[in-house]
Design an enzyme around this catalytic site. Sequence first.
Site, PDB file in Angstrom:
ATOM      1  CG  HIS A 166      -0.412   0.310   2.616  1.00  0.00           C
ATOM      2  ND1 HIS A 166      -0.230  -0.762   3.381  1.00  0.00           N
ATOM      3  CD2 HIS A 166      -0.123   1.364   2.967  1.00  0.00           C
ATOM      4  CE1 HIS A 166       0.527  -0.066   4.560  1.00  0.00           C
ATOM      5  NE2 HIS A 166       0.407   1.200   4.312  1.00  0.00           N
ATOM      6  CG  ASP A 196      -0.038  -3.986   2.614  1.00  0.00           C
ATOM      7  OD1 ASP A 196      -0.082  -3.407   1.906  1.00  0.00           O
ATOM      8  OD2 ASP A 196       0.024  -3.258   3.841  1.00  0.00           O
ATOM      9  CB  SER A 271       3.427   1.439   6.127  1.00  0.00           C
ATOM     10  OG  SER A 271       2.247   1.292   6.813  1.00  0.00           O
TER      11      SER A 271
END
Length: 529
Positions: A166, A196, A271
């Site tokens: 993402h 992901d 992330s």
Amino acid sequence: MSTFGRPSLKTVLKTSTVAGLAAVMLSTGIPAQVMSSFAEPVKVTAPQAPSFADVVSAVSPAVVSVKVQSDAQPVSDDNSNFSFNFGGRGFDELPDDHPLKRFFKEFGGQIPGGPNAPGGPNRNQDRADRGPQKGPNDNKPHHLRPTAQGSGFFISEDGYLVTNNHVVSDGQAYTVVLSDGTELDAKLVGKDTRTDLALLKVDATSRKFTYVSFADDAKVRVGDWVVAVGNPFGLGGTVTAGIVSARGRDIGSGPYDDYIQVDAAVNRGNSGGPTFDLNGQVVGINTAIFSPSGGNVGIAFAIPASTAKDVIANLMKDGKVERGWLGVQIQPVTKDIADSLGLKEASGALVVAPQEGSPGQKAGIKQGDVITAVNGQPIKDARDLARRVAAFGPNTKVDVDLWRDGKQQTLPVMLGNLASDEAAAAEPRQPDAPAPSSDKALASLGITVAPAEDGSGLSVTDVDPDSEAAARGLKEGEKIVSVNNRKVQSAGDIGKVIEQARKDGRTRALFQVEANGTSRFVALPINEG
């Protein structure tokens, strides 16, 4: 005192002594004989917490900031919303019975991403890292501009590095910033939306990169120390520490959810960054946070190293991930469902429906079967089945153990390819429209039913709000298709199946219920009275 009002010799001597002592105390400090009358100051001798400095200095050169560019048009970036990465699915799109939704309802919180949530429907942890995104009315071409900022880490000395899908999913150009500030261009090798994860490659043949390895996360225990390194809010090289808070977390992001929960401070920009153990190995890749403010509240989720290791190996080899595909809709086996089917333990995966033309259907798997093992390996629950089948890869022959009609069976199945087969086989089903006719009361269950308009099954026309059926989510307008895997067309059919179940010593019956094109199983008590 003397008779003439003057102080006695004894009084004079006493007063002089006190005054002298006071003068000594003021001029030279507290005398030794007086100090000995005071207690010692508090001092605690205890084991000291370990320092993370050695780990950090060793691993930091392997951790990078990832900058993504695309032709997106800038829009407002509000950091005040609840944050959660659901792989593109918002919190408000989760089922009403999802544990996270129940948590918020019970404790009076707002639903993240819902209409009343601060900041609107921003749903993904670091989709806000991307900040500027294309506006709905923007059809003009523009130059590439920064749209995302996350973290990553090298896994080889020749420049392969891991981050989140993402973070990079909308990008056209990628820049990696090393710990010393050096900026290098990178290319996207491959990405996997279901876990992901993404793999980038830096082309720099003139240098070798410091890299890290994946840990055996099976050995990671709740309570173990972990260290997160990343690029929160663009502040590269930030280190935070905490412990493993939980294992096996399912946050509703996909069928392979098996997150490690940590309480190390993880924020927007972390992330794709690594969480290390004290040996400097990666135990997880930070991918999501749960937060009412957009910032850290001590609940973060990391993709386990074991999952990442397999996915990244496939991406490095082929640029994509192919998974084995069974093609059955499944749900967990609760204790009630196990009792209704005569299973000793609440384990395995209950088949709600095999998809038309899927490998599972072709092999003979039926609605109501419980898959208990694959190739002799016991299946714990529905998520475990999904992960195990995917790990085999397509075109692999496996033996599937089933519990059907109170007996154990084994079926050979040739798995399909999830990437290519699932879209063709998953045909949408039209919702059934209930049409009540002559109501039949099933008082012991707390429901009233009538024949369905299409002649298949029974429509639920009323549910007693105080009944077990209501407590287990059965609602008016839903359709009962079968009971204990026996098709039912009338209230009498239900009565016959329940009576047989009682004779078999069972305390619950398994109702297959359809609504809005989906199917599920509900176990209801069938005790007399």
